[in-house]
Design a protein around this motif. Structure first.
Motif, short mmCIF file in Angstrom:
data_model
loop_
_atom_site.label_atom_id
_atom_site.label_comp_id
_atom_site.label_asym_id
_atom_site.label_seq_id
_atom_site.Cartn_x
_atom_site.Cartn_y
_atom_site.Cartn_z
N ALA A 1 25.05 -5.82 -37.06
CA ALA A 1 25.41 -6.83 -37.89
C ALA A 1 24.31 -7.23 -38.69
CB ALA A 1 26.14 -8.09 -37.20
N VAL A 2 24.60 -7.92 -39.87
CA VAL A 2 23.39 -8.20 -40.86
C VAL A 2 23.44 -9.71 -41.15
CG1 VAL A 2 23.14 -5.89 -41.70
CG2 VAL A 2 24.83 -7.67 -42.94
N GLU B 1 23.94 -9.22 -46.58
CA GLU B 1 25.20 -8.60 -46.69
C GLU B 1 25.45 -7.43 -47.75
OE1 GLU B 1 24.13 -11.60 -46.47
OE2 GLU B 1 25.15 -12.23 -44.79
N GLY C 1 21.57 -13.88 -41.34
CA GLY C 1 21.12 -14.86 -40.68
C GLY C 1 20.46 -16.02 -41.64
N ASN D 1 28.24 -10.41 -26.37
CA ASN D 1 29.34 -9.49 -25.81
C ASN D 1 28.84 -8.05 -26.52
OD1 ASN D 1 31.39 -8.04 -24.90
ND2 ASN D 1 32.72 -9.55 -25.26
N HIS E 1 32.40 -8.83 -35.78
CA HIS E 1 31.60 -10.18 -35.55
C HIS E 1 30.29 -10.07 -36.62
CE1 HIS E 1 28.66 -8.47 -32.68
NE2 HIS E 1 29.95 -8.25 -32.08
N GLY E 2 29.64 -11.19 -36.75
CA GLY E 2 28.29 -11.01 -37.54
C GLY E 2 27.06 -11.06 -36.29
N SER E 3 26.12 -11.51 -36.92
CA SER E 3 24.76 -11.40 -36.36
C SER E 3 24.33 -12.52 -35.21
CB SER E 3 23.81 -11.47 -37.41
OG SER E 3 23.60 -12.59 -38.09
N ALA E 4 25.31 -13.46 -35.16
CA ALA E 4 25.39 -14.61 -34.17
C ALA E 4 24.02 -14.97 -34.01
CB ALA E 4 26.03 -13.94 -32.94
N ASP F 1 22.88 -17.84 -33.46
CA ASP F 1 22.90 -18.87 -32.44
C ASP F 1 22.63 -18.50 -31.08
OD1 ASP F 1 25.50 -17.80 -32.93
OD2 ASP F 1 26.39 -19.58 -31.83
P1 NAD Z 1 29.49 -14.64 -36.38
O1 NAD Z 1 30.41 -13.55 -36.13
O2 NAD Z 1 27.75 -14.06 -36.53
O3 NAD Z 1 29.47 -15.72 -35.10
C1 NAD Z 1 30.45 -16.72 -35.13
C2 NAD Z 1 30.40 -17.33 -33.78
O4 NAD Z 1 30.92 -16.25 -32.74
C3 NAD Z 1 29.12 -17.67 -33.08
O5 NAD Z 1 29.20 -18.66 -32.26
C4 NAD Z 1 28.46 -16.55 -32.42
O6 NAD Z 1 27.80 -16.87 -31.18
C5 NAD Z 1 29.97 -15.91 -31.70
N1 NAD Z 1 29.69 -14.21 -31.54
C6 NAD Z 1 29.90 -13.66 -32.65
N2 NAD Z 1 29.60 -12.29 -32.00
C7 NAD Z 1 29.62 -12.42 -30.53
C8 NAD Z 1 29.36 -11.58 -29.62
N3 NAD Z 1 29.31 -10.35 -29.64
N4 NAD Z 1 29.31 -12.32 -28.18
C9 NAD Z 1 29.44 -13.31 -28.06
N5 NAD Z 1 29.51 -14.38 -29.27
C10 NAD Z 1 29.57 -14.00 -30.39
O7 NAD Z 1 29.69 -15.47 -37.85
P2 NAD Z 1 28.61 -16.46 -38.64
O8 NAD Z 1 28.18 -17.39 -37.74
O9 NAD Z 1 29.64 -16.96 -39.84
O10 NAD Z 1 27.59 -15.52 -39.33
C11 NAD Z 1 26.35 -15.33 -38.79
C12 NAD Z 1 25.59 -14.41 -39.81
O11 NAD Z 1 26.31 -13.13 -39.80
C13 NAD Z 1 25.92 -14.78 -41.29
O12 NAD Z 1 24.42 -14.36 -41.96
C14 NAD Z 1 27.00 -13.94 -41.81
O13 NAD Z 1 26.73 -13.68 -43.21
C15 NAD Z 1 26.72 -12.70 -40.98
N6 NAD Z 1 27.72 -11.83 -41.05
C16 NAD Z 1 27.53 -10.37 -40.95
C17 NAD Z 1 28.66 -9.57 -40.80
C18 NAD Z 1 28.64 -8.07 -40.69
O14 NAD Z 1 27.22 -7.84 -40.53
N7 NAD Z 1 29.49 -7.29 -40.80
C19 NAD Z 1 30.01 -10.17 -40.55
C20 NAD Z 1 30.25 -11.40 -40.39
C21 NAD Z 1 28.92 -12.26 -40.82
#
Ligand code: NAD
Length: 358
Positions: free
Chosen positions: A75-76, A91, A78, A294, A281-284, A286
């Motif tokens: 994922a990319v 992105e 942050g 996961n 999902h994204g780069s999470a 947090d």
């Molecule tokens: P996110 O999907 O990264 O996270 C959303 C929530 O889901 C967070 O609480 C995170 O901890 C949780 N989560 C996500 N994947 C998880 C995993 N594998 N295991 C456990 N928990 C998980 O979305 P966001 O917070 O809106 O975005 C964070 C960054 O990621 C941003 O910079 C965004 O632009 C980027 N992003 C990238 C992609 C991609 O690379 N395809 C997709 C979505 C968001």
């Protein structure tokens, strides 16, 4: 002599750096098990590429993707890169890869592992057994249409985007969707907004024309507002959903949440010679760097790679079964954990899946 596949590996940012190495372990394991060579080469994309080279998709990474048979991406993005101009945000690497690899179709399965039925916010009887694939058009529509921009007009500002589709773009994604439906339960629902938008009117007309070549498939049409409601009300009515770029962006996230966690869902982007596979999902940021992510979505993406790019459905089924067994034994990462289960980290979850794969 065994076949060898060249695979570009892009961990990206945040948890991408943790989950991709775990998925690589799985790739090596199935390589050994099925006597397939996996020639893996890693490169930077997204924020880590910006830090190193100043741009999100360096030529070196793009060339590696173009010269591989498949791409695995973490994922990319942050907070570190959020202030940058849109043209060089992390992105952009995704958009660049999709465009240069000709990936016009995004397949997102939303399937519920029975052990996780209680992880969803919806009632058991509504979601038990759901198995949906959302096929989203990925390189056209309002995200790419011109004119676009923000202009000054009559002392105000005006934001403009254009929803545009050609016959060719609709036809190729419709064919791909009918073919996917043919390999499943032979039901396809095309989602549009043909009561309001001309681009949707054309979409519906072209899908109907392509349907003439796929008379064995039951085709239905649904307006997007109704579909978003039906996905919550009665998701089991759907098998394959075909839709445009923007509606697909939204509906596929909605469908994903039916299954409990975003950390469980893989995806495949197809259309050109090289397929790209990534978790949805994204780069999470947090939870990055804490061994909490996961890895299952990324591991299942490896399964999709073997199925769609290498024609090895057996590997897909094998990985799927291993994940199922681990979940049935009660092991959970934090995002899918509930009382009474056994909490494990990213690496331990992968160890358990590998044990079941042998
Ligand atoms: P996110 O999907 O990264 O996270 C959303 C929530 O889901 C967070 O609480 C995170 O901890 C949780 N989560 C996500 N994947 C998880 C995993 N594998 N295991 C456990 N928990 C998980 O979305 P966001 O917070 O809106 O975005 C964070 C960054 O990621 C941003 O910079 C965004 O632009 C980027 N992003 C990238 C992609 C991609 O690379 N395809 C997709 C979505 C968001």
């Amino acid at each position: 002599m065994s076949t060898t596949y060249k695979i570009a590996v892009f961990p990206g940012d945040g948890i991408g750096k943790e989950i991709v190495p775990q998925a690589v372990r799985v790739m090596k394991e199935v390589g050994n098990k099925y006597n397939i060579g996996v020639d893996l080469e890693e490169a930077l994309v997204g924020g880590s590429a910006i830090d190193e080279y100043g741009i999100p998709l360096p030529e070196k990474s793009l060339q590696l993707a173009l010269n591989s048979e498949a791409v695995l991406l973490g994922a990319v993005g942050g907070p570190k890169w959020e202030g940058l101009d849109y043209s060089i945000r992390p992105e952009r690497a995704l958009l660049g890869l999709r465009e240069k690899l000709g990936l016009f179709a995004n397949l997102r399965p939303a399937r519920l592992f029975s052990a996780l039925v209680d992880a969803s916010t919806l009632k058991r009887e509504v979601i038990e057994g759901i198995d949906i694939v959302v096929i989203r058009e990925l390189t056209g529509g309002i995200y790419f249409g011109k004119p676009r921009g923000i202009e000054k007009a009559d002392g105000q500002e005006r934001g403009i985007n254009t929803e545009v589709y050609t016959t060719y773009e609709i036809e190729r994604i419709a064919r791909l969707a009918f073919n996917v439906a043919r390999g499943r339960s032979k039901k396809l629902c095309s989602v549009d907004k043909a009561n309001v938008l001309e681009s949707s009117e054309l979409w519906r007309r072209v899908v109907n024309t392509v349907h003439k070549d796929y008379q064995d498939i039951e085709l239905s049409h649904m307006y997007v507002d109704n579909c978003s409601m039906q996905l919550i009300r009665n998701p089991k009515q759907f098998d394959v959903i075909l839709t445009n770029n923007m509606f697909g962006d939204i509906l596929s996230d909605e469908a994903a949440m039916l299954t409990g966690s975003i950390g469980m869902l893989p995806s495949a982007s197809l259309g050109g010679e090289v397929g790209m596979y990534e978790p949805i999902h994204g780069s999470a940021p947090d939870i990055a760097g804490q061994n909490k992510a996961n890895p299952i979505a990324t591991i299942l993406s490896v399964g999709m790679m073997f199925k769609y790019s290498f024609g090895m459905e057996i590997v897909f089924t094998d990985i799927d079964a291993a994940v199922n067994k681990v979940l049935n034994k009660g092991y959970r990462t934090a995002d899918i954990y509930s009382a009474g289960n056994k909490l494990v980290g990213t690496k331990e979850m992968t160890d358990l899946i590998l044990d079941e794969l042998i």
